[in-house]
Design a protein around this motif. Structure first.
Motif, PDB file in Angstrom:
ATOM      1  N   GLU A 170      26.619  24.916   8.533  1.00 53.02           N
ATOM      2  CA  GLU A 170      26.904  26.315   8.250  1.00 53.02           C
ATOM      3  C   GLU A 170      28.175  26.466   7.416  1.00 53.02           C
ATOM      4  O   GLU A 170      29.125  25.708   7.578  1.00 53.02           O
ATOM      5  CB  GLU A 170      27.046  27.122   9.544  1.00 53.02           C
ATOM      6  N   ILE A 171      28.166  27.470   6.556  1.00 55.09           N
ATOM      7  CA  ILE A 171      29.338  27.828   5.765  1.00 55.09           C
ATOM      8  C   ILE A 171      29.928  29.100   6.372  1.00 55.09           C
ATOM      9  O   ILE A 171      29.256  30.132   6.455  1.00 55.09           O
ATOM     10  CB  ILE A 171      28.971  28.047   4.292  1.00 55.09           C
ATOM     11  N   PHE A 172      31.172  29.008   6.807  1.00 55.51           N
ATOM     12  CA  PHE A 172      31.815  30.143   7.458  1.00 55.51           C
ATOM     13  C   PHE A 172      32.491  31.035   6.418  1.00 55.51           C
ATOM     14  O   PHE A 172      33.032  30.549   5.421  1.00 55.51           O
ATOM     15  CB  PHE A 172      32.839  29.649   8.484  1.00 55.51           C
ATOM     16  N   LEU A 173      32.453  32.319   6.657  1.00 55.70           N
ATOM     17  CA  LEU A 173      32.996  33.303   5.725  1.00 55.70           C
ATOM     18  C   LEU A 173      34.261  33.942   6.278  1.00 55.70           C
ATOM     19  O   LEU A 173      34.358  34.244   7.475  1.00 55.70           O
ATOM     20  CB  LEU A 173      31.963  34.402   5.443  1.00 55.70           C
ATOM     21  N   ARG A 174      35.228  34.152   5.387  1.00 58.40           N
ATOM     22  CA  ARG A 174      36.444  34.894   5.701  1.00 58.40           C
ATOM     23  C   ARG A 174      36.614  35.946   4.605  1.00 58.40           C
ATOM     24  O   ARG A 174      36.546  35.620   3.421  1.00 58.40           O
ATOM     25  CB  ARG A 174      37.673  33.982   5.679  1.00 58.40           C
ATOM     26  N   GLY A 175      36.847  37.167   4.969  1.00 54.73           N
ATOM     27  CA  GLY A 175      37.036  38.222   3.979  1.00 54.73           C
ATOM     28  C   GLY A 175      38.513  38.436   3.676  1.00 54.73           C
ATOM     29  O   GLY A 175      39.308  38.689   4.586  1.00 54.73           O
ATOM     30  N   ILE A 176      38.888  38.333   2.403  1.00 55.22           N
ATOM     31  CA  ILE A 176      40.290  38.474   2.012  1.00 55.22           C
ATOM     32  C   ILE A 176      40.582  39.891   1.540  1.00 55.22           C
ATOM     33  O   ILE A 176      39.786  40.485   0.807  1.00 55.22           O
ATOM     34  CB  ILE A 176      40.655  37.502   0.873  1.00 55.22           C
ATOM     35  N   ILE A 177      41.737  40.404   1.942  1.00 54.43           N
ATOM     36  CA  ILE A 177      42.289  41.632   1.363  1.00 54.43           C
ATOM     37  C   ILE A 177      43.678  41.280   0.829  1.00 54.43           C
ATOM     38  O   ILE A 177      44.578  40.933   1.597  1.00 54.43           O
ATOM     39  CB  ILE A 177      42.399  42.763   2.399  1.00 54.43           C
ATOM     40  N   GLU A 178      43.844  41.349  -0.478  1.00 55.97           N
ATOM     41  CA  GLU A 178      45.134  41.057  -1.112  1.00 55.97           C
ATOM     42  C   GLU A 178      45.877  42.388  -1.236  1.00 55.97           C
ATOM     43  O   GLU A 178      45.718  43.119  -2.211  1.00 55.97           O
ATOM     44  CB  GLU A 178      44.896  40.388  -2.461  1.00 55.97           C
ATOM     45  N   PHE A 179      46.677  42.698  -0.229  1.00 60.95           N
ATOM     46  CA  PHE A 179      47.140  44.075  -0.074  1.00 60.95           C
ATOM     47  C   PHE A 179      48.437  44.400  -0.817  1.00 60.95           C
ATOM     48  O   PHE A 179      48.819  45.555  -0.915  1.00 60.95           O
ATOM     49  CB  PHE A 179      47.272  44.429   1.412  1.00 60.95           C
ATOM     50  N   SER A 180      49.118  43.380  -1.348  1.00 59.73           N
ATOM     51  CA  SER A 180      50.313  43.629  -2.157  1.00 59.73           C
ATOM     52  C   SER A 180      50.520  42.467  -3.115  1.00 59.73           C
ATOM     53  O   SER A 180      50.427  41.305  -2.711  1.00 59.73           O
ATOM     54  CB  SER A 180      51.559  43.782  -1.264  1.00 59.73           C
ATOM     55  N   ASN A 181      50.796  42.787  -4.388  1.00 54.24           N
ATOM     56  CA  ASN A 181      51.112  41.725  -5.347  1.00 54.24           C
ATOM     57  C   ASN A 181      52.608  41.680  -5.659  1.00 54.24           C
ATOM     58  O   ASN A 181      53.030  41.051  -6.624  1.00 54.24           O
ATOM     59  CB  ASN A 181      50.290  41.865  -6.634  1.00 54.24           C
ATOM     60  N   LYS A 229      31.469  45.471   8.183  1.00 57.39           N
ATOM     61  CA  LYS A 229      30.119  45.971   7.908  1.00 57.39           C
ATOM     62  C   LYS A 229      29.201  44.870   7.378  1.00 57.39           C
ATOM     63  O   LYS A 229      27.996  44.872   7.642  1.00 57.39           O
ATOM     64  CB  LYS A 229      30.204  47.122   6.893  1.00 57.39           C
ATOM     65  N   THR A 230      29.759  43.913   6.633  1.00 58.96           N
ATOM     66  CA  THR A 230      28.931  42.816   6.104  1.00 58.96           C
ATOM     67  C   THR A 230      28.596  41.784   7.173  1.00 58.96           C
ATOM     68  O   THR A 230      27.760  40.907   6.948  1.00 58.96           O
ATOM     69  CB  THR A 230      29.639  42.089   4.952  1.00 58.96           C
ATOM     70  N   GLY A 231      29.270  41.852   8.307  1.00 55.61           N
ATOM     71  CA  GLY A 231      29.046  40.874   9.369  1.00 55.61           C
ATOM     72  C   GLY A 231      30.045  39.735   9.373  1.00 55.61           C
ATOM     73  O   GLY A 231      29.999  38.866  10.256  1.00 55.61           O
ATOM     74  N   PHE A 276      27.932  33.728  10.225  1.00 57.15           N
ATOM     75  CA  PHE A 276      28.786  34.910  10.363  1.00 57.15           C
ATOM     76  C   PHE A 276      29.546  34.917  11.692  1.00 57.15           C
ATOM     77  O   PHE A 276      30.011  35.962  12.127  1.00 57.15           O
ATOM     78  CB  PHE A 276      27.944  36.175  10.218  1.00 57.15           C
ATOM     79  N   SER A 277      29.691  33.736  12.311  1.00 55.74           N
ATOM     80  CA  SER A 277      30.511  33.657  13.520  1.00 55.74           C
ATOM     81  C   SER A 277      31.951  33.310  13.134  1.00 55.74           C
ATOM     82  O   SER A 277      32.238  32.993  11.983  1.00 55.74           O
ATOM     83  CB  SER A 277      29.946  32.605  14.483  1.00 55.74           C
TER      84      SER A 277
END
Length: 355
Positions: A54-65, A102-104, A340-341
């Motif tokens: 399995e390929i695990f997913l992490r969602g990134i938010i780059e909140f400040s540059n 929402k994407t899981g 998605f775990s």
């Protein structure tokens, strides 16, 4: 009966988990190109055995540059006056986090430059709000902070922290990161682990002045730190930095470092980075066949995404949900599936000392 070569013997020893000395790691990095596929295949088999297909997913938010550092290799460096700076509001960050949920995808990575505008109180308030309004596991990647800040982040509910050591060479580190000290950064990583964070470190492959011996030291540092996640990506020169114009295009070497990291650390989570996809159209896919098991889609809002300009030519500028759909097709082509775990590394002994 065929007689194996010393190179094949070394790859076999690494695959079955024999202890690798520094000189063994150097030898693996120095293998002639004809052995690259054997090395990658060995790392891929260890990945399959240790962490599955399995390929695990992490969602990134780059909140400040915004960044107060002046690292020679990074487009976010303080002296880059051509960059349009931004800071996302808490509401914008939370909205992006809810899109991830929402994407899981179960994990959000909050990433920024080293920006002291985000005090410990502000970061804790944000972590607590994400915890209360989503079910996401929270990873922070916001640089070096005082021990008290790390403790507060942990108490607020952050569970993971990413802090790449970048290079294990004292001289190179001092040159590339003016005003910073490698021993302090390593100390931060040890503190984070001591406080009970799952920690991530990693390096940049192809830095000017870097040698295979330095890369071997990077890998030994990763092993010694027993990090839970390793970020390994290629150097891509940014035109608004002092290293502009320096070309590094050795995908094979970058994949070798990643493969040896898998062979050394066995069950660590290793992303196939966006930088690899920027370096080569198939770079991310090749990384997933050389030991990687994590992909990190970018959920930064479109109005900000192009301004998180660490290096030029970044991929994944399309909406994250579209990217995930495309990636899923690529992953199926190599016999892998999305998971998605949360994808925790096997537990270490409890060392959480929050009090």
């Amino acid at each position: 009966m065929s007689i194996s070569s010393p190179c094949e013997d070394l790859i076999t020893r690494a695959e079955i988990g024999k202890t690798l000395r520094r000189e063994d790691v150097i030898a693996l990095l120095k293998l002639s190109p004809e052995y690259s596929e054997d090395l990658f295949s060995a790392a891929d088999r260890v990945r399959k055995s240790a962490v599955g297909d399995e390929i695990f997913l992490r969602g990134i938010i780059e909140f400040s540059n915004v960044c107060e550092r002046n690292c020679l290799y990074c487009g976010l460096r303080k002296n880059n006056e051509s960059l349009s700076r931004y800071r996302m509001t808490d509401d914008e960050i939370l909205a992006a986090a809810k899109q991830i949920e929402k994407t899981g995808i179960p994990t959000v990575v909050l990433q920024s430059g080293e920006d002291s505008f985000y005090s410990a109180d502000k970061v804790c308030r944000l972590v607590e709000r994400i915890n209360s309004e989503t079910g996401l596991v929270i990873t922070l990647s916001i640089g070096e902070r005082p021990v008290g800040d790390y403790r507060a982040f942990r108490q607020a509910g952050a569970g993971r922290y990413l802090l790449k050591h970048e290079t294990a060479s004292l001289d190179l580190y001092k040159y590339l990161r003016p005003g910073c000290q490698l021993d302090h950064r390593i100390g931060c990583l040890k503190t984070l682990a001591h406080l009970g964070f799952e920690t991530g470190t990693g390096n940049i492959v192809g830095l000017p002045g870097q040698t295979l011996e330095i890369l071997a030291d990077d890998l030994m540092v990763m092993k010694l730190l027993d990090a839970d996640m390793l970020g390994i990506g290629p150097f891509i020169a940014h035109p608004e930095t002092p290293l502009a114009g320096i070309v590094f295009d050795d995908l094979d070497l970058t994949l070798r470092v990643l493969a040896v990291a898998r062979l050394l650390t066995r069950d660590t989570n290793i992303p196939a980075t966006t930088a690899l996809a920027t370096m080569h159209p198939q770079g991310r896919l090749q990384a997933l066949q050389a030991g990687a098991n994590v992909v990190m889609p970018d959920f930064t809002p479109e109005i900000y995404k192009s301004r998180y300009d660490i290096y030029p030519g970044r991929k994944d500028v399309a909406p994250a949900k579209d990217i995930i759909s495309l990636l899923e097709k690529d992953f199926h082509s190599i016999g892998r599936t999305l998971n998605f775990s949360v994808g925790n590394r096997p537990q270490k002994p409890d060392c959480n000392i929050l009090h």
